[in-house]
Design a protein around this motif. Structure first.
Motif, PDB file in Angstrom:
ATOM      1  N   VAL A 135       0.846  -1.199   0.000  1.00  0.00           N
ATOM      2  CA  VAL A 135       0.000   0.000   0.000  1.00  0.00           C
ATOM      3  C   VAL A 135       0.876   1.242   0.000  1.00  0.00           C
ATOM      4  O   VAL A 135       1.971   1.243   0.565  1.00  0.00           O
ATOM      5  CB  VAL A 135      -0.956   0.066   1.222  1.00  0.00           C
ATOM      6  N   HIS A 136       0.366   2.282  -0.634  1.00  0.00           N
ATOM      7  CA  HIS A 136       1.133   3.524  -0.717  1.00  0.00           C
ATOM      8  C   HIS A 136       0.277   4.689  -0.253  1.00  0.00           C
ATOM      9  O   HIS A 136      -0.946   4.643  -0.371  1.00  0.00           O
ATOM     10  CB  HIS A 136       1.604   3.735  -2.162  1.00  0.00           C
ATOM     11  N   ASP A 137       0.927   5.746   0.254  1.00  0.00           N
ATOM     12  CA  ASP A 137       0.159   6.887   0.765  1.00  0.00           C
ATOM     13  C   ASP A 137      -0.588   7.654  -0.334  1.00  0.00           C
ATOM     14  O   ASP A 137      -1.389   8.543  -0.057  1.00  0.00           O
ATOM     15  CB  ASP A 137       1.045   7.823   1.607  1.00  0.00           C
ATOM     16  N   CYS A 138      -0.352   7.289  -1.605  1.00  0.00           N
ATOM     17  CA  CYS A 138      -1.118   7.898  -2.696  1.00  0.00           C
ATOM     18  C   CYS A 138      -2.484   7.217  -2.826  1.00  0.00           C
ATOM     19  O   CYS A 138      -3.323   7.646  -3.618  1.00  0.00           O
ATOM     20  CB  CYS A 138      -0.370   7.798  -4.021  1.00  0.00           C
ATOM     21  N   GLY A 139      -2.721   6.142  -2.048  1.00  0.00           N
ATOM     22  CA  GLY A 139      -4.020   5.470  -2.088  1.00  0.00           C
ATOM     23  C   GLY A 139      -3.996   4.156  -2.839  1.00  0.00           C
ATOM     24  O   GLY A 139      -4.981   3.422  -2.849  1.00  0.00           O
ATOM     25  N   ASN A 140      -2.866   3.859  -3.462  1.00  0.00           N
ATOM     26  CA  ASN A 140      -2.775   2.646  -4.274  1.00  0.00           C
ATOM     27  C   ASN A 140      -2.613   1.409  -3.398  1.00  0.00           C
ATOM     28  O   ASN A 140      -1.953   1.459  -2.363  1.00  0.00           O
ATOM     29  CB  ASN A 140      -1.559   2.786  -5.208  1.00  0.00           C
ATOM     30  N   MET A 141      -3.221   0.301  -3.839  1.00  0.00           N
ATOM     31  CA  MET A 141      -2.975  -0.981  -3.195  1.00  0.00           C
ATOM     32  C   MET A 141      -2.616  -1.970  -4.295  1.00  0.00           C
ATOM     33  O   MET A 141      -3.270  -2.022  -5.330  1.00  0.00           O
ATOM     34  CB  MET A 141      -4.203  -1.470  -2.440  1.00  0.00           C
ATOM     35  N   ARG A 189       7.810  -0.805  -7.138  1.00  0.00           N
ATOM     36  CA  ARG A 189       7.533   0.616  -7.284  1.00  0.00           C
ATOM     37  C   ARG A 189       6.024   0.811  -7.428  1.00  0.00           C
ATOM     38  O   ARG A 189       5.342  -0.002  -8.039  1.00  0.00           O
ATOM     39  CB  ARG A 189       8.251   1.151  -8.522  1.00  0.00           C
ATOM     40  N   CYS A 190       5.491   1.901  -6.825  1.00  0.00           N
ATOM     41  CA  CYS A 190       4.051   2.159  -6.897  1.00  0.00           C
ATOM     42  C   CYS A 190       3.619   2.284  -8.357  1.00  0.00           C
ATOM     43  O   CYS A 190       4.192   3.049  -9.117  1.00  0.00           O
ATOM     44  CB  CYS A 190       3.711   3.431  -6.127  1.00  0.00           C
ATOM     45  N   THR A 191       2.596   1.528  -8.719  1.00  0.00           N
ATOM     46  CA  THR A 191       2.147   1.526 -10.111  1.00  0.00           C
ATOM     47  C   THR A 191       1.231   2.704 -10.427  1.00  0.00           C
ATOM     48  O   THR A 191       0.845   2.911 -11.566  1.00  0.00           O
ATOM     49  CB  THR A 191       1.356   0.237 -10.416  1.00  0.00           C
ATOM     50  N   LYS A 192       0.861   3.453  -9.388  1.00  0.00           N
ATOM     51  CA  LYS A 192      -0.068   4.552  -9.633  1.00  0.00           C
ATOM     52  C   LYS A 192       0.674   5.879  -9.747  1.00  0.00           C
ATOM     53  O   LYS A 192       0.496   6.620 -10.718  1.00  0.00           O
ATOM     54  CB  LYS A 192      -1.088   4.621  -8.503  1.00  0.00           C
ATOM     55  N   CYS A 193       1.502   6.181  -8.764  1.00  0.00           N
ATOM     56  CA  CYS A 193       2.190   7.474  -8.794  1.00  0.00           C
ATOM     57  C   CYS A 193       3.650   7.318  -9.212  1.00  0.00           C
ATOM     58  O   CYS A 193       4.317   8.315  -9.465  1.00  0.00           O
ATOM     59  CB  CYS A 193       2.089   8.160  -7.433  1.00  0.00           C
ATOM     60  N   HIS A 194       4.136   6.073  -9.294  1.00  0.00           N
ATOM     61  CA  HIS A 194       5.497   5.759  -9.733  1.00  0.00           C
ATOM     62  C   HIS A 194       6.569   6.458  -8.912  1.00  0.00           C
ATOM     63  O   HIS A 194       7.712   6.565  -9.331  1.00  0.00           O
ATOM     64  CB  HIS A 194       5.690   6.119 -11.221  1.00  0.00           C
TER      65      HIS A 194
HETATM   66 ZN   LIG Z   1       1.942   5.400  -5.227  1.00  0.00          ZN
END
Ligand SMILES: [Zn+2]
Ligand SMILES: [Zn+2]
Ligand SMILES: [Zn+2]
Ligand SMILES: [Zn+2]
Length: 649
Positions: A135-141, A189-194
């Motif tokens: 999980v990332h603080d950008c909301g991505n899971m 690596r986060c796939t949403k915000c990279h």
């Molecule tokens: Zn992210």
């Protein structure tokens, strides 16, 4: 009761099983993701106020300047009530439990696992979910899944999990069983915000999902008129006039409700509708085209087919004008603060107070869908019941007891409509300023932002604080220098003083300090009273102390203490307290507040700490700020007079 239990359940569902949350399912320890909620549209609530509350909440998150949170208004929000939770298997990586195997099966869709029959394709052992997510603080899971082997002949066909150091998942990794190629580890690596590499979390960890929402008292606005009410200044002034007693003839004799008084005239309504239609048309055919049509004299009335239905004439204009002459709100005088917000907050306070203490002023039989109106019973009304006094003779001293803590009137209210609402979620960290607030996906794929609500009836005790006692206390404290004193024998003058001197805008965001001195002193006084009374109430009424919440209304001034439990519900606790326990409640409260185990430190520093006045976060409306026991009992240096009579014992 069954219905009420069901509704309690719903409040829990809203917090724990929100869209995109994770939960454990069934005996096999499977974990699921809530993929969506099935919902019904909700209309009978004070939508303007709730939308404003959401906008205020949203403004404290990191992405407050992004869609849909920036400039969020009631037009952007779709209120819905969940009635069914739909979930699917998540995460989508399984591995064989057999220690000598650990074969990995990772799929794109939950349904693809059906064909595995839950068995390892290698050894027939039991497949189990990898109990971690990213999980990332950008909301991505993200699911933790292996990458394919670099040898295209092997691909995903021979992936294994190496968990040699079984207690350290950080060391675990995937590899190809055919050639030993490395196929990924427990981070990516986060796939949403990279932006960042994200590390695993156990799926049961709190940080996987933080539901964002709140509870508030939200009275229904009569749906027959709600679309025609002119909210903002006009609605606030009608409610102010009602509070000040200026509408008594119109309401009591004329049989009008506040909603009826708040309606626009036909002309105003048509003008508004026309304006909106022109905007819509501009969007469709372009602004230039529409300007041309208007210039060339095309009758837009024909184009739009403006409805001609009429509303009977109302006294709204006069009421508003009169009240404008009478009451000037602090935010009207105070330069840069937002007057519209003050009108909105004040409307909510007054509307809640008026209906909760006086009941619905119109004919309830003639209205549809108004079953959620609160029904008050005043202390005076209770004491007039002869059989009540016969069985509870001690109740005769209630008014006198309450006067010791400067409570002038009291009510117990049934059917107080509470609104639980959730507007989104965050992941990874609890701090609002360091996370992005995620909206829920719209259940029907529409553009608007869904807000999930659950309306539940609750019960409350409403305490109206003695206005003249507050004035005397403020004066004794030296806080009225340069402020006009109201006529303390004139209740209407006193009411007006509170409207004109308490700046509700200062109280909008309970996390920032109150700059205006008078507002801070009035609020701190009421808030300290509220906490002192809440802390002793639970012992008297059998409700858990976290199950009572407060709503402090400094412009009235009044305190609402209401049952707010989402865990278990015991209707009747507030009634028991009000009818049979007021005397020990008040005595215990006065005794309790005199000292703190941390005195003299507590007394000389803040006047409030966890041992004396603090409540849990769920019970307090303002994070235990603006509390001071000395306001109630005085200080030993004689600078703060005691608001409560101390010589009670
Ligand atoms: Zn992210
Ligand atoms: Zn390979
Ligand atoms: Zn203390
Ligand atoms: Zn509080």
């Amino acid at each position: 009761m069954a219905d009420s239990e069901m509704k309690r359940g719903l409040a829990q569902v809203m917090y724990r099983f929100g869209p995109k949350s994770l939960f454990d399912y069934g005996r096999r320890g499977l974990s699921m993701k809530v993929s969506r909620w099935e919902t019904d549209k909700v209309s009978s609530l004070d939508a303007n106020y709730v939308a404003e509350q959401i906008a205020t909440h949203a403004s404290s998150f990191r992405n407050d300047d992004e869609d849909p949170w920036v400039d969020l208004t009631v037009e952007d929000v779709d209120f819905r009530r969940p009635n069914r939770v739909v979930g699917s298997l998540y995460p989508l990586t399984m591995y064989c439990q057999n220690r000598s195997c650990h074969r990995v099966v990772s799929k794109k869709e939950p349904s693809h696992f059906v064909y595995t029959n839950g068995e390892c394709p290698e050894c027939g052992g039991e497949l189990r979910q990898l109990a971690f997510v990213l999980v990332h603080d950008c909301g991505n899971m993200m699911s933790i899944n292996p990458q394919p082997c670099s040898n295209p002949d092997h691909g995903y066909d021979h992936i294994y999990l190496n968990k040699q150091n079984i207690n350290d998942p950080l060391s675990w990794y995937f590899y190809c069983g055919e050639c030993g190629d490395f196929c990924g580890n427990m981070s990516k690596r986060c796939t949403k915000c990279h932006k960042e590499r994200v590390y695993f979390r156990p799926i049961a960890s709190n940080s996987v999902y933080y539901s964002q929402g709140d509870v508030l008292v939200n009275l229904p606005i009569d749906q027959r008129y709600s679309d025609d009410i002119e909210y903002g200044e006009s609605w606030a002034r009608i409610l102010m006039a009602a509070h000040l007693g200026d509408l008594d003839d119109v309401v009591e004799e004329g049989g009008k409700t506040y909603e009826e008084l708040g309606r626009m005239t036909t002309d105003e309504r048509d003008a508004k509708r026309r304006e909106k239609q022109i905007e819509d048309l501009k969007e469709k055919v372009g602004a230039e085209q529409v300007e041309k049509m208007i210039e060339s004299g095309v009758d837009l009335g024909d184009v739009f087919d403006v409805a001609e239905d009429t509303i009977k004439g109302s006294t709204r204009g006069e009421v508003v004008e009169e009240n404008r002459e009478r009451v000037e709100l602090p935010s009207q005088r105070g330069g840069d603060s937002d007057v519209d917000q003050a009108y909105s907050t004040l409307s909510h306070e007054l509307f809640t107070y008026l209906r909760s203490t006086q009941g619905y002023e119109g004919n309830l039989d003639a209205t549809d869908g108004m079953e959620r109106q609160p029904t008050p019973l005043s202390l005076d009304g209770l004491l007039e019941q002869e059989d009540f006094l016969e069985s509870n003779p001690e109740a005769e001293v209630y008014p006198e007891k309450l006067q010791k803590v400067n409570i002038a009137s009291a009510w117990v209210v049934d059917n107080l409509p509470l609104l639980n609402y959730t507007f989104g979620f965050t992941r990874d960290r609890p701090e609002r300023s360091r996370t992005d607030l995620q909206p829920f996906p719209h259940p029907r794929g529409e553009d608007s932002t869904p807000v999930y609500v659950d309306q539940t009836p609750s019960e409350a005790i409403v305490l109206q604080v003695d206005r003249s006692a507050i004035i005397e206390w403020l004066d004794g404290k030296g806080s009225l220098r340069g402020v006009e004193r109201p006529d303390t024998d004139d209740e209407s003058d006193l009411k007006e003083w509170f409207l004109e001197n308490v700046d509700t805008n200062e109280l909008r965001d309970h996390y920032s300090p109150i700059e205006d001195d008078l507002t801070r002193e009035v609020y701190t006084l009421l808030h300290s009273m509220s906490h002192a009374l809440m802390r002793t109430a639970s012992g008297q009424c059998g409700l858990d102390s976290n199950s009572i919440s407060e709503y402090v209304m400094p412009s009235i001034p009044a305190i609402f203490l209401y049952a707010s439990s989402t865990e278990h519900f015991s209707l009747g606790g507030m009634h028991t307290l009000f009818k049979t326990r007021i005397h020990p409640w008040v005595d215990e409260t006065i005794a309790d507040v005199q000292q703190c185990v941390y005195d003299p430190v507590c007394e000389h520093e803040d006047g409030a700490c966890h041992a004396c006045l603090h409540m849990s976060e769920v019970a307090c409306e303002s994070a235990n700020g603006n509390l001071d026991r000395r306001y109630l009992v005085g200080d030993d240096r004689g600078r703060i007079p005691a608001f409560w009579e101390a010589e009670y014992v």
